[in-house]
Design a protein around this motif. Structure first.
Motif, PDB file in Angstrom:
ATOM      1  N   ASP A  19       0.871  -1.170   0.000  1.00  0.00           N
ATOM      2  CA  ASP A  19       0.000   0.000   0.000  1.00  0.00           C
ATOM      3  C   ASP A  19       0.915   1.229   0.000  1.00  0.00           C
ATOM      4  O   ASP A  19       1.452   1.609   1.038  1.00  0.00           O
ATOM      5  CB  ASP A  19      -0.909   0.003   1.231  1.00  0.00           C
ATOM      6  N   TYR A  20       1.121   1.802  -1.155  1.00  0.00           N
ATOM      7  CA  TYR A  20       2.067   2.905  -1.301  1.00  0.00           C
ATOM      8  C   TYR A  20       1.608   4.162  -0.555  1.00  0.00           C
ATOM      9  O   TYR A  20       2.423   4.984  -0.179  1.00  0.00           O
ATOM     10  CB  TYR A  20       2.289   3.221  -2.778  1.00  0.00           C
ATOM     11  N   ARG A  21       0.330   4.275  -0.321  1.00  0.00           N
ATOM     12  CA  ARG A  21      -0.223   5.443   0.379  1.00  0.00           C
ATOM     13  C   ARG A  21       0.276   5.489   1.825  1.00  0.00           C
ATOM     14  O   ARG A  21       0.508   6.561   2.376  1.00  0.00           O
ATOM     15  CB  ARG A  21      -1.748   5.386   0.341  1.00  0.00           C
ATOM     16  N   THR A  22       0.472   4.313   2.430  1.00  0.00           N
ATOM     17  CA  THR A  22       0.849   4.256   3.841  1.00  0.00           C
ATOM     18  C   THR A  22       2.252   3.700   4.076  1.00  0.00           C
ATOM     19  O   THR A  22       2.640   3.493   5.220  1.00  0.00           O
ATOM     20  CB  THR A  22      -0.161   3.404   4.632  1.00  0.00           C
ATOM     21  N   ALA A  23       3.006   3.460   3.022  1.00  0.00           N
ATOM     22  CA  ALA A  23       4.363   2.924   3.186  1.00  0.00           C
ATOM     23  C   ALA A  23       5.196   3.891   4.033  1.00  0.00           C
ATOM     24  O   ALA A  23       5.165   5.099   3.814  1.00  0.00           O
ATOM     25  CB  ALA A  23       5.013   2.716   1.824  1.00  0.00           C
ATOM     26  N   ASP A  24       5.928   3.338   4.996  1.00  0.00           N
ATOM     27  CA  ASP A  24       6.722   4.197   5.870  1.00  0.00           C
ATOM     28  C   ASP A  24       8.059   4.548   5.203  1.00  0.00           C
ATOM     29  O   ASP A  24       8.407   4.027   4.140  1.00  0.00           O
ATOM     30  CB  ASP A  24       6.932   3.556   7.237  1.00  0.00           C
ATOM     31  N   VAL A  25       8.800   5.430   5.844  1.00  0.00           N
ATOM     32  CA  VAL A  25      10.057   5.920   5.286  1.00  0.00           C
ATOM     33  C   VAL A  25      11.041   4.772   5.071  1.00  0.00           C
ATOM     34  O   VAL A  25      11.727   4.723   4.056  1.00  0.00           O
ATOM     35  CB  VAL A  25      10.668   7.020   6.189  1.00  0.00           C
ATOM     36  N   HIS A  26      11.113   3.844   6.010  1.00  0.00           N
ATOM     37  CA  HIS A  26      12.026   2.711   5.863  1.00  0.00           C
ATOM     38  C   HIS A  26      11.706   1.915   4.602  1.00  0.00           C
ATOM     39  O   HIS A  26      12.604   1.568   3.827  1.00  0.00           O
ATOM     40  CB  HIS A  26      11.985   1.807   7.095  1.00  0.00           C
ATOM     41  N   ALA A  27      10.448   1.617   4.385  1.00  0.00           N
ATOM     42  CA  ALA A  27      10.057   0.866   3.188  1.00  0.00           C
ATOM     43  C   ALA A  27      10.362   1.661   1.923  1.00  0.00           C
ATOM     44  O   ALA A  27      10.890   1.113   0.950  1.00  0.00           O
ATOM     45  CB  ALA A  27       8.565   0.513   3.239  1.00  0.00           C
ATOM     46  N   LEU A  28      10.068   2.957   1.933  1.00  0.00           N
ATOM     47  CA  LEU A  28      10.320   3.795   0.760  1.00  0.00           C
ATOM     48  C   LEU A  28      11.808   3.880   0.431  1.00  0.00           C
ATOM     49  O   LEU A  28      12.193   3.898  -0.729  1.00  0.00           O
ATOM     50  CB  LEU A  28       9.772   5.207   0.977  1.00  0.00           C
ATOM     51  N   ARG A  29      12.628   3.895   1.468  1.00  0.00           N
ATOM     52  CA  ARG A  29      14.064   4.069   1.253  1.00  0.00           C
ATOM     53  C   ARG A  29      14.824   2.768   1.064  1.00  0.00           C
ATOM     54  O   ARG A  29      15.899   2.774   0.466  1.00  0.00           O
ATOM     55  CB  ARG A  29      14.690   4.833   2.418  1.00  0.00           C
ATOM     56  N   HIS A  30      14.303   1.659   1.573  1.00  0.00           N
ATOM     57  CA  HIS A  30      15.106   0.434   1.572  1.00  0.00           C
ATOM     58  C   HIS A  30      14.467  -0.761   0.878  1.00  0.00           C
ATOM     59  O   HIS A  30      15.186  -1.655   0.435  1.00  0.00           O
ATOM     60  CB  HIS A  30      15.459   0.037   3.009  1.00  0.00           C
ATOM     61  N   ASP A  31      13.154  -0.806   0.806  1.00  0.00           N
ATOM     62  CA  ASP A  31      12.491  -2.026   0.350  1.00  0.00           C
ATOM     63  C   ASP A  31      11.828  -1.916  -1.021  1.00  0.00           C
ATOM     64  O   ASP A  31      11.529  -2.938  -1.630  1.00  0.00           O
ATOM     65  CB  ASP A  31      11.427  -2.456   1.366  1.00  0.00           C
ATOM     66  N   LEU A  32      11.563  -0.711  -1.474  1.00  0.00           N
ATOM     67  CA  LEU A  32      10.776  -0.528  -2.695  1.00  0.00           C
ATOM     68  C   LEU A  32      11.605   0.101  -3.815  1.00  0.00           C
ATOM     69  O   LEU A  32      12.645   0.720  -3.571  1.00  0.00           O
ATOM     70  CB  LEU A  32       9.558   0.353  -2.403  1.00  0.00           C
ATOM     71  N   PHE A  33      11.128  -0.046  -5.038  1.00  0.00           N
ATOM     72  CA  PHE A  33      11.671   0.633  -6.219  1.00  0.00           C
ATOM     73  C   PHE A  33      13.148   0.287  -6.473  1.00  0.00           C
ATOM     74  O   PHE A  33      13.987   1.164  -6.655  1.00  0.00           O
ATOM     75  CB  PHE A  33      11.499   2.151  -6.111  1.00  0.00           C
ATOM     76  N   CYS A  34      13.467  -0.993  -6.498  1.00  0.00           N
ATOM     77  CA  CYS A  34      14.851  -1.435  -6.714  1.00  0.00           C
ATOM     78  C   CYS A  34      15.214  -1.402  -8.199  1.00  0.00           C
ATOM     79  O   CYS A  34      14.380  -1.637  -9.057  1.00  0.00           O
ATOM     80  CB  CYS A  34      15.049  -2.846  -6.171  1.00  0.00           C
TER      81      CYS A  34
END
Length: 164
Positions: A19-34
């Motif tokens: 859920d990109y609307r609620t993704a936290d900073v950690h997920a945005l910076r480390h887990d997504l969009f590789c």
């Protein structure tokens, strides 16, 4: 002329339940969009690039903007002869880009390419290109991922680094 770019990996896709609307900073910076990123000096026809497929590209853009600001701590700005250093570490890796600013110029080297001569950029131009890259990347990602444009962390990020 500076060229910053990216490509998203097909080997490391985002989890389908994200859920990109609620993704936290950690997920945005480390887990997504590789994917992979590059920084190029178009005039010299040289670039530093990754070919690993797992670099979080949003984190790269975010960290690049942070690094450019760190290099601007000396109140003398472009008149400063004292060299200022900053590193951009890649998530889940010991690899990094090293930035050295002296006067109004920034040398960029990659520790995974020690024999390569540094790329050399005007600090003001690098700041502008880094922020443009961040805004263009977020625009691309919000086109691809429903809800990302409504994420408060993304709003904060874009407000912190407006286009110049």
């Amino acid at each position: 002329m500076i060229d910053l770019g990216y490509s998203l990996s097909r080997r490391f896709p985002d989890p389908p339940q994200t859920d990109y609307r609620t993704a936290d900073v950690h997920a945005l910076r480390h887990d997504l969009f590789c994917g992979d990123v590059y920084l190029a000096d178009v005039k010299a026809d040289r670039e530093l690039s990754t070919a690993w497929g797992w670099v979080p590209v949003l984190d790269f853009a975010w960290a690049l903007c942070d690094v450019i600001e760190l290099l601007d701590q000396d109140p003398r700005g472009n008149r400063s002869a004292q060299t200022q250093f900053a590193e951009l570490d890649f998530t889940e890796s010991t690899d990094c880009l090293v930035f050295e600013r002296r006067f109004g110029w920034v040398d960029v080297t990659a520790d995974w390419a020690p024999d390569e001569a540094p790329l050399n950029f005007n600090h003001r131009a690098l700041r502008r290109e880094a922020r443009d890259f961040l805004h263009d990347l977020v625009a691309d990602l919000t086109d691809m991922h429903e809800g990302l444009a409504d994420n408060p962390a993304v709003w904060d990020l874009l407000a912190r680094f407006p286009r110049v």
